[in-house]
Design a protein around this motif. Sequence first.
Motif, PDB file in Angstrom:
ATOM      1  N   PRO A 105     -41.153  -5.955  -5.735  1.00 34.27           N
ATOM      2  CA  PRO A 105     -42.241  -6.749  -5.159  1.00 34.27           C
ATOM      3  C   PRO A 105     -41.790  -8.189  -4.925  1.00 34.27           C
ATOM      4  CG  PRO A 105     -42.672  -6.282  -7.467  1.00 34.27           C
ATOM      5  CD  PRO A 105     -41.444  -5.524  -7.090  1.00 34.27           C
ATOM      6  N   ASP A 106     -42.255  -8.771  -3.827  1.00 31.73           N
ATOM      7  CA  ASP A 106     -41.909 -10.161  -3.543  1.00 31.73           C
ATOM      8  C   ASP A 106     -43.051 -10.926  -2.899  1.00 31.73           C
ATOM      9  OD1 ASP A 106     -41.957  -9.202  -0.966  1.00 31.73           O
ATOM     10  OD2 ASP A 106     -39.916  -9.759  -0.473  1.00 31.73           O
ATOM     11  N   GLY A 152     -53.858  -3.791  -2.616  1.00 29.65           N
ATOM     12  CA  GLY A 152     -53.384  -4.850  -3.496  1.00 29.65           C
ATOM     13  C   GLY A 152     -52.412  -4.372  -4.555  1.00 29.65           C
ATOM     14  N   ASN A 153     -52.746  -3.306  -5.257  1.00 35.75           N
ATOM     15  CA  ASN A 153     -51.865  -2.807  -6.318  1.00 35.75           C
ATOM     16  C   ASN A 153     -50.542  -2.278  -5.757  1.00 35.75           C
ATOM     17  OD1 ASN A 153     -53.541  -3.498  -8.408  1.00 35.75           O
ATOM     18  ND2 ASN A 153     -54.519  -1.503  -8.507  1.00 35.75           N
ATOM     19  N   LEU A 154     -50.576  -1.695  -4.570  1.00 35.71           N
ATOM     20  CA  LEU A 154     -49.336  -1.227  -3.948  1.00 35.71           C
ATOM     21  C   LEU A 154     -48.367  -2.389  -3.763  1.00 35.71           C
ATOM     22  CD1 LEU A 154     -47.560   0.849  -2.338  1.00 35.71           C
ATOM     23  CD2 LEU A 154     -48.733  -0.042  -0.309  1.00 35.71           C
ATOM     24  N   TYR A 155     -48.848  -3.462  -3.136  1.00 36.95           N
ATOM     25  CA  TYR A 155     -47.955  -4.574  -2.832  1.00 36.95           C
ATOM     26  C   TYR A 155     -47.634  -5.431  -4.055  1.00 36.95           C
ATOM     27  CZ  TYR A 155     -47.810  -3.501   2.118  1.00 36.95           C
ATOM     28  OH  TYR A 155     -47.579  -2.893   3.327  1.00 36.95           O
ATOM     29  N   ARG A 156     -48.356  -5.263  -5.133  1.00 35.99           N
ATOM     30  CA  ARG A 156     -47.957  -5.903  -6.386  1.00 35.99           C
ATOM     31  C   ARG A 156     -46.858  -5.082  -7.074  1.00 35.99           C
ATOM     32  NH1 ARG A 156     -53.405  -6.870  -6.083  1.00 35.99           N
ATOM     33  NH2 ARG A 156     -53.960  -9.068  -6.127  1.00 35.99           N
ATOM     34  N   TYR A 157     -46.790  -3.785  -6.747  1.00 41.94           N
ATOM     35  CA  TYR A 157     -45.802  -2.880  -7.339  1.00 41.94           C
ATOM     36  C   TYR A 157     -44.490  -2.867  -6.549  1.00 41.94           C
ATOM     37  CZ  TYR A 157     -43.653   1.456  -8.918  1.00 41.94           C
ATOM     38  OH  TYR A 157     -42.766   2.382  -9.393  1.00 41.94           O
ATOM     39  N   ILE A 174     -43.660   2.363   4.484  1.00 40.07           N
ATOM     40  CA  ILE A 174     -44.667   1.344   4.219  1.00 40.07           C
ATOM     41  C   ILE A 174     -43.999   0.014   4.499  1.00 40.07           C
ATOM     42  CG2 ILE A 174     -46.091   0.244   2.447  1.00 40.07           C
ATOM     43  CD1 ILE A 174     -46.372   3.048   1.174  1.00 40.07           C
ATOM     44  N   TYR A 175     -44.616  -0.759   5.400  1.00 37.15           N
ATOM     45  CA  TYR A 175     -44.041  -2.024   5.835  1.00 37.15           C
ATOM     46  C   TYR A 175     -44.046  -3.068   4.724  1.00 37.15           C
ATOM     47  CZ  TYR A 175     -45.128  -0.396  10.638  1.00 37.15           C
ATOM     48  OH  TYR A 175     -45.220   0.303  11.810  1.00 37.15           O
ATOM     49  N   PRO A 176     -43.099  -4.012   4.797  1.00 36.50           N
ATOM     50  CA  PRO A 176     -43.213  -5.207   3.959  1.00 36.50           C
ATOM     51  C   PRO A 176     -44.526  -5.918   4.316  1.00 36.50           C
ATOM     52  CG  PRO A 176     -41.068  -5.120   5.047  1.00 36.50           C
ATOM     53  CD  PRO A 176     -41.910  -4.028   5.640  1.00 36.50           C
ATOM     54  N   TRP A 210     -58.727  -3.297  11.001  1.00 31.93           N
ATOM     55  CA  TRP A 210     -57.715  -2.433  10.407  1.00 31.93           C
ATOM     56  C   TRP A 210     -56.470  -3.208  10.005  1.00 31.93           C
ATOM     57  CZ3 TRP A 210     -59.170   2.243   9.080  1.00 31.93           C
ATOM     58  CH2 TRP A 210     -60.226   2.838   9.765  1.00 31.93           C
ATOM     59  N   PHE A 211     -55.893  -2.785   8.892  1.00 33.64           N
ATOM     60  CA  PHE A 211     -54.635  -3.319   8.411  1.00 33.64           C
ATOM     61  C   PHE A 211     -53.583  -2.228   8.582  1.00 33.64           C
ATOM     62  CE2 PHE A 211     -51.490  -4.342   5.151  1.00 33.64           C
ATOM     63  CZ  PHE A 211     -51.303  -5.699   5.376  1.00 33.64           C
ATOM     64  N   VAL A 212     -52.532  -2.506   9.335  1.00 33.56           N
ATOM     65  CA  VAL A 212     -51.472  -1.540   9.613  1.00 33.56           C
ATOM     66  C   VAL A 212     -50.409  -1.698   8.533  1.00 33.56           C
ATOM     67  CG1 VAL A 212     -49.804  -0.725  11.296  1.00 33.56           C
ATOM     68  CG2 VAL A 212     -51.878  -1.865  12.063  1.00 33.56           C
ATOM     69  N   PHE A 213     -50.335  -0.742   7.613  1.00 33.80           N
ATOM     70  CA  PHE A 213     -49.403  -0.901   6.501  1.00 33.80           C
ATOM     71  C   PHE A 213     -48.161  -0.019   6.604  1.00 33.80           C
ATOM     72  CE2 PHE A 213     -52.238   2.453   5.155  1.00 33.80           C
ATOM     73  CZ  PHE A 213     -51.436   3.336   4.448  1.00 33.80           C
TER      74      PHE A 213
END
Length: 133
Positions: free
Chosen positions: A26-27, A41-46, A57-59, A76-79
């Motif tokens: 994570p960064d 949120g939890n995905l991008y914290r992990y 899954i995009y940065p 929509w959020f494109v992840f």
Amino acid sequence: MTDETIELYFDTLAEKYGNEVRLAAPDSNEAILERIPAALGNLYRYTSKVNLPFGEIYPVEKAVRQSEKNPFSPDWFVFGKDKYFSFWLCSYSPNEEGSSFTYWDHESGNEIEEALWSDLVSFLTEMDDEYGR
């Protein structure tokens, strides 16, 4: 969805696919995380990005930029995307059924439809099942 749920899911995928599953450390800072749907949120914290045999899954920075474009903004959020022609989308607000996730084939000519999955793991499980390996 907890960090533990996400971690267990990616561990299961790594057991299934080996080194075809790659996660980056994570960064993301809290300021950028405030610009994404709570359901991610939890995905991008992990992890900061994920490569899977059935998609990516995009940065978070790339996802934010992509999501500012039409037809995604403002709902929509494109992840991420699959290996074919479909974007992976998360709604900023869950629908009446509590669902936030869907996919959209941008070459189909169809409008983006309503979210069908309530959490990231059930969505990715379906994408993996469709991949069929």
